[in-house]
Design a protein around this motif. Structure first.
Motif, PDB file in Angstrom:
ATOM      1  N   LYS A  98       0.860  -1.178   0.000  1.00 21.48           N
ATOM      2  CA  LYS A  98       0.000   0.000   0.000  1.00 21.48           C
ATOM      3  C   LYS A  98       0.897   1.229   0.000  1.00 21.48           C
ATOM      4  O   LYS A  98       1.826   1.321   0.815  1.00 21.48           O
ATOM      5  N   ILE A  99       0.662   2.158  -0.905  1.00 21.07           N
ATOM      6  CA  ILE A  99       1.564   3.300  -1.084  1.00 21.07           C
ATOM      7  C   ILE A  99       0.893   4.580  -0.593  1.00 21.07           C
ATOM      8  O   ILE A  99      -0.255   4.871  -0.923  1.00 21.07           O
ATOM      9  N   ILE A 100       1.621   5.343   0.225  1.00 16.99           N
ATOM     10  CA  ILE A 100       1.191   6.669   0.664  1.00 16.99           C
ATOM     11  C   ILE A 100       2.210   7.665   0.126  1.00 16.99           C
ATOM     12  O   ILE A 100       3.385   7.645   0.512  1.00 16.99           O
ATOM     13  N   ASN A 101       1.766   8.522  -0.761  1.00 20.12           N
ATOM     14  CA  ASN A 101       2.665   9.460  -1.426  1.00 20.12           C
ATOM     15  C   ASN A 101       2.518  10.850  -0.815  1.00 20.12           C
ATOM     16  O   ASN A 101       1.532  11.542  -1.033  1.00 20.12           O
ATOM     17  N   LEU A 102       3.513  11.237  -0.031  1.00 19.88           N
ATOM     18  CA  LEU A 102       3.569  12.580   0.552  1.00 19.88           C
ATOM     19  C   LEU A 102       4.802  13.304   0.011  1.00 19.88           C
ATOM     20  O   LEU A 102       5.546  13.944   0.749  1.00 19.88           O
ATOM     21  N   SER A 103       4.996  13.196  -1.299  1.00 20.02           N
ATOM     22  CA  SER A 103       6.242  13.661  -1.908  1.00 20.02           C
ATOM     23  C   SER A 103       6.425  15.175  -1.872  1.00 20.02           C
ATOM     24  O   SER A 103       7.506  15.671  -2.202  1.00 20.02           O
TER      25      SER A 103
END
Length: 425
Positions: free
Chosen positions: A85-90
């Motif tokens: 599961k990916i959480i992108n806070l880039s």
């Protein structure tokens, strides 16, 4: 014939029961397996930068593996596992969840009642049931969590056991809120923190908020009662006006608490005297300590006793005490100590705005961040659990738009909250 029919009916019921039991076990095992499989799925969190509050560094493009509520691995350029599961806070800065070491979630005063001395505490104690106070705490617990506070220590003024009920409700998933470390009623000199009352009223009201200590035996019994009631830590009111607990009573309290593995927080005001008594007894933290001298602060540093300032803004003598504490290398743990009703701002927002008090006193942004994360993390839970983003720590993570090492006020606008691997906001 009747016997045959009865036997046949019983046989059918037994068969049906066994079939139902097998089906139930199959479903249960399947459900249990699916839960286990889900908890083993890794979550990958990516961000613009990670704030290393321990060393004051900004780590660019971090990747975090999170599994079963804890941080499994941190690095840069880590591969993304299949099925993650990916959480992108880039475009965000991440740091440990905020921690408030001195709260009163089940406690609410009103400014207009201050016209009559002692009115607030009496009205709160008499009018609110334990259920009322637990529900009030649920409201403020949610507000704290939504502002980025993933752990808080609740230090009493919560009735008999409202904070314990609140903690348990959060742990069971009935409501959302920070990880709570709670005391039960504070241990205090005669009268607690109430104003003078008639004897008849004293007997009814004071015991709802405080356990009064009048001997060493009282002290030991009170700690045992708090432990039985579910306390995570013990709160003592060392002094209230001219009434001060004795060194022997304080030592008995700390001794009983340590035997059960609990830490003791000491409310101490009015100069050095009450704090010195608490320090000699072996408490873990001094709450307030508004005007402590350099000598006492140095003793606290030597004994690894934390200072939890709960300062109003703009008070010079409080600010000078902060400066002396920093110079003595005392570990400072942030405490908001908020309990007045405010219709225009949430309890969590008020807490986050309190960091300006530390800034006014001359603390650096890194020192403030440490007081808001790693120091209270160690104080509340011990090493290796909360307050830092490191392998094995709980995945309590918040995100902000700016680097808090440059602008501490960005903590007032938390845009992402994760508690124990679960996205809250």
């Amino acid at each position: 014939m009747v016997a045959k029919i009865l036997n046949h009916s019983i046989f059918k019921n037994v068969v049906n029961f066994k079939a139902g039991l097998i089906l139930l076990l199959t479903v249960t095992l399947s459900y249990g397996q699916s839960v286990k499989d889900n908890t083993n799925v890794v979550t990958v969190l990516m961000a613009k930068a990670l704030i290393d509050v321990q060393n004051g560094k900004t780590v660019v493009n971090p990747v975090l593996y999170i599994r079963n509520g804890k941080i499994e691995k941190i690095g840069t350029g880590l591969p993304i596992p299949d099925g993650a599961k990916i959480i992108n806070l880039s475009d965000k800065y991440i740091l440990p969840g905020l921690i408030d070491a001195h709260t009163h979630l089940c406690h609410e005063y009103y400014g207009e009642l201050e016209r009559v001395s002692g009115a607030n505490i009496i009205i709160e104690t008499v009018k609110l049931t334990e259920g009322d106070r637990a529900l009030l705490g649920a409201k403020y617990a949610r507000e704290m969590l939504m502002s980025g506070y993933t752990s808080v220590r609740d230090l009493g003024n919560s009735g008999m056991n409202s904070a314990v009920a609140l903690r348990d409700a959060i742990n069971k998933g009935w409501i959302i809120g920070p990880r709570l470390f709670v005391t039960t009623r504070a241990l205090s000199p005669i009268g607690g923190q109430f104003s003078k009352m008639t004897p008849e009223v004293q007997n009814v009201i004071i015991s709802k908020e405080y356990i009064e200590i009048n001997s060493i035996d009282d002290a030991r019994k009170a700690v045992r009662q708090a432990i039985y009631d579910g306390a995570d830590c013990i709160k003592i009111i060392v002094n209230n006006g001219r009434l001060v607990l004795s060194e022997e009573e304080l030592t008995a309290i700390v001794d009983e608490a340590k035997r059960a593995g609990l830490k003791v927080a000491a409310h101490a005001t009015n100069g050095d005297g009450p704090s010195l008594l608490a320090i000699k007894a072996g408490v873990s933290s001094i709450e307030h300590g508004y005007t402590l001298s350099s000598e006492v602060l140095q003793l606290m540093a030597e004994k690894n006793i934390y200072l939890v300032p709960t300062d109003a803004q703009g008070v010079e003598r409080y600010q000078k005490r902060i400066q002396r504490a920093v110079a003595a290398k005392v570990k400072i743990a942030f405490g908001s100590d908020l309990y007045y009703y405010n219709a225009s701002i949430t309890r969590g927002q008020m807490a986050a705005s309190s960091y300006g008090t530390y800034k006014e006193a001359g603390m650096t942004n890194l020192q403030i961040l440490q007081s808001a994360t790693m120091h209270p993390g160690d104080l509340l839970a011990g090493e290796g659990k909360i307050g830092l983003l490191l392998n094995g720590y709980f995945a309590d993570i918040i995100a902000v738009e700016e680097n808090p090492l440059d602008n501490i006020r960005t903590l007032e606008k938390v845009v992402f909250v994760m508690k124990e691997g679960e996205i809250i906001k």
